[in-house]
Design an enzyme around this catalytic site. Structure first.
Site, mmCIF file in Angstrom:
data_model
loop_
_atom_site.group_PDB
_atom_site.id
_atom_site.type_symbol
_atom_site.label_atom_id
_atom_site.label_comp_id
_atom_site.label_asym_id
_atom_site.label_seq_id
_atom_site.Cartn_x
_atom_site.Cartn_y
_atom_site.Cartn_z
ATOM 1 N N LYS A 111 20.513 29.271 14.597
ATOM 2 C CA LYS A 111 20.498 30.417 13.674
ATOM 3 C C LYS A 111 21.914 30.685 13.145
ATOM 4 O O LYS A 111 22.121 30.912 11.955
ATOM 5 C CB LYS A 111 19.976 31.630 14.441
ATOM 6 C CG LYS A 111 19.475 32.738 13.559
ATOM 7 C CD LYS A 111 18.988 33.912 14.379
ATOM 8 C CE LYS A 111 17.620 33.691 14.993
ATOM 9 N NZ LYS A 111 17.236 34.806 15.868
ATOM 10 N N THR B 207 13.350 43.939 20.660
ATOM 11 C CA THR B 207 12.744 44.556 21.842
ATOM 12 C C THR B 207 11.243 44.244 21.806
ATOM 13 O O THR B 207 10.434 45.128 21.552
ATOM 14 C CB THR B 207 12.969 46.083 21.855
ATOM 15 O OG1 THR B 207 12.552 46.625 20.586
ATOM 16 C CG2 THR B 207 14.408 46.445 22.109
ATOM 17 N N LEU C 265 13.738 49.437 8.259
ATOM 18 C CA LEU C 265 13.527 48.454 7.202
ATOM 19 C C LEU C 265 12.174 47.769 7.258
ATOM 20 O O LEU C 265 11.624 47.520 8.323
ATOM 21 C CB LEU C 265 14.670 47.444 7.117
ATOM 22 C CG LEU C 265 15.147 46.663 8.317
ATOM 23 C CD1 LEU C 265 14.390 45.362 8.403
ATOM 24 C CD2 LEU C 265 16.623 46.389 8.131
ATOM 25 N N ARG C 266 11.672 47.541 6.068
ATOM 26 C CA ARG C 266 10.393 46.848 5.913
ATOM 27 C C ARG C 266 10.685 45.405 5.566
ATOM 28 O O ARG C 266 11.577 45.139 4.756
ATOM 29 C CB ARG C 266 9.585 47.450 4.747
ATOM 30 C CG ARG C 266 9.162 48.871 4.931
ATOM 31 C CD ARG C 266 8.837 49.492 3.584
ATOM 32 N NE ARG C 266 9.993 49.513 2.696
ATOM 33 C CZ ARG C 266 9.960 49.765 1.403
ATOM 34 N NH1 ARG C 266 8.810 49.991 0.796
ATOM 35 N NH2 ARG C 266 11.061 49.770 0.667
ATOM 36 N N GLY D 175 -8.369 47.552 4.968
ATOM 37 C CA GLY D 175 -8.477 46.103 4.978
ATOM 38 C C GLY D 175 -8.652 45.588 6.390
ATOM 39 O O GLY D 175 -9.326 46.217 7.203
ATOM 40 N N GLY E 50 -0.357 44.486 11.138
ATOM 41 C CA GLY E 50 0.156 43.522 12.110
ATOM 42 C C GLY E 50 1.660 43.491 11.978
ATOM 43 O O GLY E 50 2.272 44.466 11.547
ATOM 44 N N CYS F 39 6.428 45.002 14.134
ATOM 45 C CA CYS F 39 6.818 46.393 14.421
ATOM 46 C C CYS F 39 5.656 47.307 14.785
ATOM 47 O O CYS F 39 5.560 47.766 15.921
ATOM 48 C CB CYS F 39 7.562 46.983 13.230
ATOM 49 S SG CYS F 39 9.232 46.343 13.111
ATOM 50 N N LYS G 238 1.762 40.141 6.030
ATOM 51 C CA LYS G 238 1.766 40.788 4.712
ATOM 52 C C LYS G 238 2.442 39.840 3.731
ATOM 53 O O LYS G 238 3.094 38.871 4.158
ATOM 54 C CB LYS G 238 2.470 42.143 4.763
ATOM 55 C CG LYS G 238 3.973 42.082 5.005
ATOM 56 C CD LYS G 238 4.566 43.483 4.862
ATOM 57 C CE LYS G 238 6.059 43.454 4.830
ATOM 58 N NZ LYS G 238 6.654 44.778 4.751
HETATM 59 C C1 UDX Z 1 7.078 48.606 9.207
HETATM 60 C C2 UDX Z 1 7.527 49.956 8.652
HETATM 61 O O1 UDX Z 1 6.965 50.157 7.350
HETATM 62 C C3 UDX Z 1 9.037 50.030 8.584
HETATM 63 O O2 UDX Z 1 9.453 51.312 8.128
HETATM 64 C C4 UDX Z 1 9.586 49.777 9.973
HETATM 65 O O3 UDX Z 1 10.995 49.812 9.976
HETATM 66 C C5 UDX Z 1 9.094 48.435 10.517
HETATM 67 O O4 UDX Z 1 7.666 48.399 10.478
HETATM 68 P P1 UDX Z 1 6.818 46.142 8.205
HETATM 69 O O5 UDX Z 1 6.358 45.728 9.568
HETATM 70 O O6 UDX Z 1 7.800 45.283 7.481
HETATM 71 O O7 UDX Z 1 7.495 47.595 8.288
HETATM 72 O O8 UDX Z 1 5.533 46.223 7.299
HETATM 73 P P2 UDX Z 1 4.692 47.320 6.490
HETATM 74 O O9 UDX Z 1 4.934 47.146 5.053
HETATM 75 O O10 UDX Z 1 4.874 48.674 7.050
HETATM 76 O O11 UDX Z 1 3.213 46.801 6.809
HETATM 77 C C6 UDX Z 1 2.732 46.738 8.150
HETATM 78 C C7 UDX Z 1 1.325 46.229 8.196
HETATM 79 O O12 UDX Z 1 0.427 47.236 7.732
HETATM 80 C C8 UDX Z 1 1.030 44.988 7.359
HETATM 81 O O13 UDX Z 1 0.203 44.121 8.122
HETATM 82 C C9 UDX Z 1 0.295 45.534 6.163
HETATM 83 O O14 UDX Z 1 -0.589 44.586 5.612
HETATM 84 C C10 UDX Z 1 -0.462 46.693 6.788
HETATM 85 N N1 UDX Z 1 -0.818 47.760 5.831
HETATM 86 C C11 UDX Z 1 0.161 48.469 5.205
HETATM 87 C C12 UDX Z 1 -2.149 48.062 5.600
HETATM 88 O O15 UDX Z 1 -3.054 47.439 6.158
HETATM 89 N N2 UDX Z 1 -2.459 49.085 4.731
HETATM 90 C C13 UDX Z 1 -1.510 49.814 4.108
HETATM 91 O O16 UDX Z 1 -1.871 50.730 3.363
HETATM 92 C C14 UDX Z 1 -0.159 49.501 4.344
#
Ligand code: UDX
Length: 450
Positions: free
Chosen positions: A39, A89, A158-159, A266, A270, A273, A336
């Site tokens: 990495k 973690t 962060l997303r 849906g 997953g 986080c 996603k």
């Molecule tokens: C998330 C949080 O949004 C972020 O603030 C945090 O710091 C880390 O965890 P992330 O895991 O990148 O971020 O993805 P996110 O965009 O939140 O989506 C999480 C999951 O929820 C995905 O599998 C997405 O497909 C699902 N999702 C999201 C839904 O099924 N429906 C929704 O309306 C929104």
């Protein structure tokens, strides 16, 4: 002139790599430390070890400035004013709790190699998502060691897919500070210097105590997970009654108190986080003797997992009760779009379960194909949607990548064997697909006139 801080970032995974590169953009000198030599070598060449839009550009620029280095040598953090702990973690193998090994080893690294700057104590800033109580435990360990350092907790939000944007233009910044006001002020001032360009734009900055800062992160993720599971439970009601959950979400989302975001029903959430954070939060509540406060998260988790069962059952039903020999085209494997992350991915789980039921699964994903091939060599993963769709009996859209959402129903119909589609992300126009002759099934959604 911008204040200049010498920073170390310990842990160059998703969070740390993005953070390190973005901190250079704010005007600082950064050394990123990681135990993974591969990495470190990739990052040093400006190559992102994972798919994250915009990261390679930021990395390349930061490396070219000469103010960003990556190393496996912990002694390189000596001389830094401030140390960010950005290690993972993950969920423990045999429990819901978070595995804190990497956090404690990062703390040990700082205690062994950090030095005290001339102008005051060193600053240790925790960014990892940790069980509440960790910041104080770290501060206690530091107080008992031979390093003058202030501990601050500074959660990240962060997303994936928006990591650069969320780091450089966050909607809020939270500092968890020690009770000792004087020490706390030193920590606050140090982080203010780091984030000066962001704070100057008026970004809200909240000063709170340690437990609040730690809770902010898990509370936010629990709320988001709850919102998704809420709308997914409404999808179950819509399936039972003929309602359309997407229109329902539009209607309730107009109420500003509710809002439309995170109401996409849906196959569920997953990723690295939300699932692990709500489980670790429940585990921690149990340890604190307040498990009842979070029993609802157990339900949030089960509603979420039920979505995957539902998708598998729906495919089985559409195939007439048996999946053996049925060719299922799976579009999307990552948790996603705009990510190559397949950790706890509902799409990958569903693909694997269909395969387990004897279906001939042919899956594809623009970014997730390589990690899935490495993890699940038993699954048949092809490079293009066209290959997956060719002669399919059932099409399942499981990750809403734009190129799948843009598929033309009529053209797609001409390549499959039977026009049956499960829209696992409610991302398609049900009417357009039904009008083109498809048996369209959404999640809590059918092709009704209204
Ligand atoms: C998330 C949080 O949004 C972020 O603030 C945090 O710091 C880390 O965890 P992330 O895991 O990148 O971020 O993805 P996110 O965009 O939140 O989506 C999480 C999951 O929820 C995905 O599998 C997405 O497909 C699902 N999702 C999201 C839904 O099924 N429906 C929704 O309306 C929104």
């Amino acid at each position: 002139m911008l204040p200049h801080v010498r920073i170390s970032v310990i842990g160059c995974g998703y969070l740390g790599a993005v953070h390190a590169a973005c901190m250079v953009g704010l005007g600082h000198d950064v050394v990123g430390l990681d135990v993974d030599a591969v990495k470190v070598e990739q990052l040093s060449r400006g190559v992102a070890p994972f798919h994250e839009p915009g990261l390679e550009e930021v990395l390349t620029e930061a490396l070219a400035s000469g103010r960003l280095t990556f190393t496996t040598d912990p002694s390189a953090i000596a001389g830094c004013d401030l140390h960010f702990i950005a290690v993972g973690t993950p969920q423990q193998a045999k429990s819901y709790a978070a595995d804190m090994t990497y956090v404690w080893s990062a703390v040990d690294t700082v205690l062994q190699h950090a030095t005290v700057p001339e102008e005051g104590p060193a600053v240790i800033v925790g960014k990892s998502t940790v069980p509440v109580g960790t910041a104080q435990a770290i501060a206690d360990r530091v107080a008992g060691a031979d390093l003058d350092a202030v501990v601050v907790w500074n959660p990240e939000f962060l997303r994936e897919g928006f990591a650069v944007q969320d780091t450089t233009a966050p909607d809020r910044i939270v500092y968890g500070l020690p009770e000792d006001r004087e020490r706390g002020e030193l920590g606050r001032a140090a982080l203010d210097r780091v984030y000066a360009p962001i704070l100057e734009r008026g970004t809200p900055r909240l000063l709170v105590n340690y437990p609040t800062a730690e809770l902010v992160k898990v509370a936010a993720n629990s709320f988001l997970a709850t919102k998704i599971s809420f709308i997914n439970s409404m999808a179950e009601l819509c399936d039972a009654t003929g309602g359309d959950v997407a229109r329902l979400a539009d209607a309730i989302g107009h109420d500003e108190r509710i809002g439309r975001k995170f109401l996409r029903a849906g196959i569920g959430f997953g990723g690295g986080c939300l699932p692990k954070d709500i489980r670790a939060f429940m585990a921690r509540a149990g340890e604190l003797g307040v498990d009842q406060s979070l029993t609802f998260l157990r339900e949030v988790d089960s509603i979420n997992l039920r979505r995957r069962d539902h998708a598998v059952e729906l495919a089985t039903e559409m195939a007439g009760g048996r999946l053996v020999g049925v060719k299922v085209a799976v579009l999307g494997l990552t948790f996603k779009p705009d990510s190559d992350d397949v950790r706890d991915s509902p799409a990958l789980d569903i693909a694997g379960r269909l395969w387990g039921r004897g279906a001939t699964v042919v899956a594809t994903d623009p970014a997730g194909a390589a990690p899935v091939r490495a993890m699940r060599p038993d699954l048949h993963v092809v490079d293009t949607a066209a290959e997956a769709l060719d002669g399919a009996d059932i099409v399942m859209l499981l990750t809403e990548w734009p190129e799948y959402v843009a598929l033309d129903p009529a053209r797609t119909r001409s390549v499959v064997r039977t026009p049956r589609i499960i829209d696992g992300r409610n991302a398609l126009d049900p009417r357009a697909w039904a009008d083109a002759g498809w048996d369209y099934r959404g999640m809590g959604r059918t092709a009704s006139t209204w």
